[in-house]
Enzyme design. Sequence first.
Site, PDB file in Angstrom:
ATOM      1  N   LYS A 111     -46.511 -28.459 -48.749  1.00  0.00           N
ATOM      2  CA  LYS A 111     -46.678 -28.977 -47.392  1.00  0.00           C
ATOM      3  C   LYS A 111     -47.618 -30.170 -47.312  1.00  0.00           C
ATOM      4  O   LYS A 111     -47.587 -30.923 -46.340  1.00  0.00           O
ATOM      5  CB  LYS A 111     -47.178 -27.864 -46.449  1.00  0.00           C
ATOM      6  N   LYS A 192     -35.381 -24.011 -51.086  1.00  0.00           N
ATOM      7  CA  LYS A 192     -35.117 -22.882 -50.192  1.00  0.00           C
ATOM      8  C   LYS A 192     -34.659 -23.389 -48.821  1.00  0.00           C
ATOM      9  O   LYS A 192     -35.039 -24.493 -48.402  1.00  0.00           O
ATOM     10  CB  LYS A 192     -36.346 -21.969 -50.068  1.00  0.00           C
ATOM     11  N   LYS A 195     -36.625 -24.103 -42.088  1.00  0.00           N
ATOM     12  CA  LYS A 195     -36.502 -24.653 -40.744  1.00  0.00           C
ATOM     13  C   LYS A 195     -37.126 -26.031 -40.644  1.00  0.00           C
ATOM     14  O   LYS A 195     -36.871 -26.763 -39.698  1.00  0.00           O
ATOM     15  CB  LYS A 195     -37.072 -23.686 -39.703  1.00  0.00           C
TER      16      LYS A 195
HETATM   17  P1  AMP Z   1     -41.709 -19.010 -42.221  1.00  0.00           P
HETATM   18  O1  AMP Z   1     -40.454 -19.651 -41.707  1.00  0.00           O
HETATM   19  O2  AMP Z   1     -42.314 -19.789 -43.331  1.00  0.00           O
HETATM   20  O3  AMP Z   1     -42.668 -18.613 -41.151  1.00  0.00           O
HETATM   21  O4  AMP Z   1     -41.211 -17.668 -42.900  1.00  0.00           O
HETATM   22  C1  AMP Z   1     -41.057 -16.463 -42.192  1.00  0.00           C
HETATM   23  C2  AMP Z   1     -40.505 -15.404 -43.100  1.00  0.00           C
HETATM   24  O5  AMP Z   1     -39.179 -15.736 -43.520  1.00  0.00           O
HETATM   25  C3  AMP Z   1     -41.308 -15.228 -44.387  1.00  0.00           C
HETATM   26  O6  AMP Z   1     -41.338 -13.854 -44.712  1.00  0.00           O
HETATM   27  C4  AMP Z   1     -40.530 -15.980 -45.403  1.00  0.00           C
HETATM   28  O7  AMP Z   1     -40.716 -15.490 -46.706  1.00  0.00           O
HETATM   29  C5  AMP Z   1     -39.110 -15.737 -44.937  1.00  0.00           C
HETATM   30  N1  AMP Z   1     -38.240 -16.854 -45.340  1.00  0.00           N
HETATM   31  C6  AMP Z   1     -38.331 -18.143 -44.933  1.00  0.00           C
HETATM   32  N2  AMP Z   1     -37.369 -18.889 -45.500  1.00  0.00           N
HETATM   33  C7  AMP Z   1     -36.660 -18.045 -46.312  1.00  0.00           C
HETATM   34  C8  AMP Z   1     -35.538 -18.217 -47.181  1.00  0.00           C
HETATM   35  N3  AMP Z   1     -34.966 -19.404 -47.327  1.00  0.00           N
HETATM   36  N4  AMP Z   1     -35.077 -17.135 -47.839  1.00  0.00           N
HETATM   37  C9  AMP Z   1     -35.647 -15.921 -47.687  1.00  0.00           C
HETATM   38  N5  AMP Z   1     -36.706 -15.694 -46.888  1.00  0.00           N
HETATM   39  C10 AMP Z   1     -37.213 -16.742 -46.195  1.00  0.00           C
END
Ligand code: AMP
Length: 327
Positions: A111, A192, A195
Amino acid sequence: MKRVLSGIQPSGNLTLGNYIGAMKNFVKLQHDHQCYFMVVDLHAITVPQEPAALHEQTETVAALFLAAGIDPAKASVFLQSHVSAHAELGWLMTTLVYMGELERMTQFKDKSEGKESVGAGLFTYPALMAADILLYNADLVPVGDDQKQHLEITRDLAHRFNKRFGEQFIVPEPYIPQVGARIMSLDDASKKMSKSNPNPGSSIALLDEPDVIRKKISRAVTDSGREIKYDPANKPEVSNLMSIYSHCADLSIAEIEAKYDGLGYGPFKKDLAEAVVGALEPLQQRYRDIRSSGELRTILRQGAEQASVIANETLRGVKEKMGFVKP
Ligand code: AMP
Ligand code: TRP
């Protein structure tokens, strides 16, 4: 009953990666665990957020939790900023974590890469995340694979505190899905699904219209072969699509391989698109109902009240052990 805590940042449109990696397990665990699920708005501001967008996204993510099937009668759903103990224990954890530990975090490296200026909060982020988890003495933390490193720091901090100040914290375990722990981008299977990726074709947002989903899946990158075979090392794109299919259609990887034996990518992608649309349509309908019902505020207020009881009790114990004078 074992305790479960997790959080998702309101920093953009939630994707199928968030759903498969994390939210599906939130819903699963709520039936036989004491669950706390929060929108981590304090974490979102570790990168600049436009206030109106933060406000809207926070409500969107909270409504998506409910739309995905989290039942406020079973789990506490709340906003991180509504329980002030998070910020307070976050500070205490910042004083316990080592610079070297934070420097190793790959999420920070990703980031901050290429940025001219980076807020200090992005660096100390894992201390706040540790506070989130330890405040509830959570046994299990349902997350995607990318959060393993943050969980490791949390475990280290729990041990460090217990050793230095006396037994206080439960050492939490990550709870990661076997298939789909890391859903990859549709345009590049080495990244990965995220968003924050500026290319909308790289991810499927939970609120994408059915035709948008169909188009994105038809354009998803695949290798030049035609075999539907789960082989992440050699066929990462197809394997990723199979993980998505497995979750959306409730089929095992072996069942998918058998179903598409000899059929090629065309029919597979077509069915995959319908499986994703079919999985997301009811969620999207519930989302619209929740947003128009006006019940969200009440649910979040109740969730924060329930969470505060546990969080404040932990914080009191922590401060006493550290030597702070009681008010
Ligand atoms: P975040 O969007 O970073 O707040 O992630 C929220 C949750 O979604 C966390 O537990 C991440 O590990 C999971 N997560 C985000 N992107 C992925 C992805 N591409 N595949 C699997 N889990 C994800
Ligand atoms: N760091 C997590 C992410 O980026 C979000 C998060 C913050 C979290 N606090 C948490 C996840 C506590 C689980 C538990 O996805």
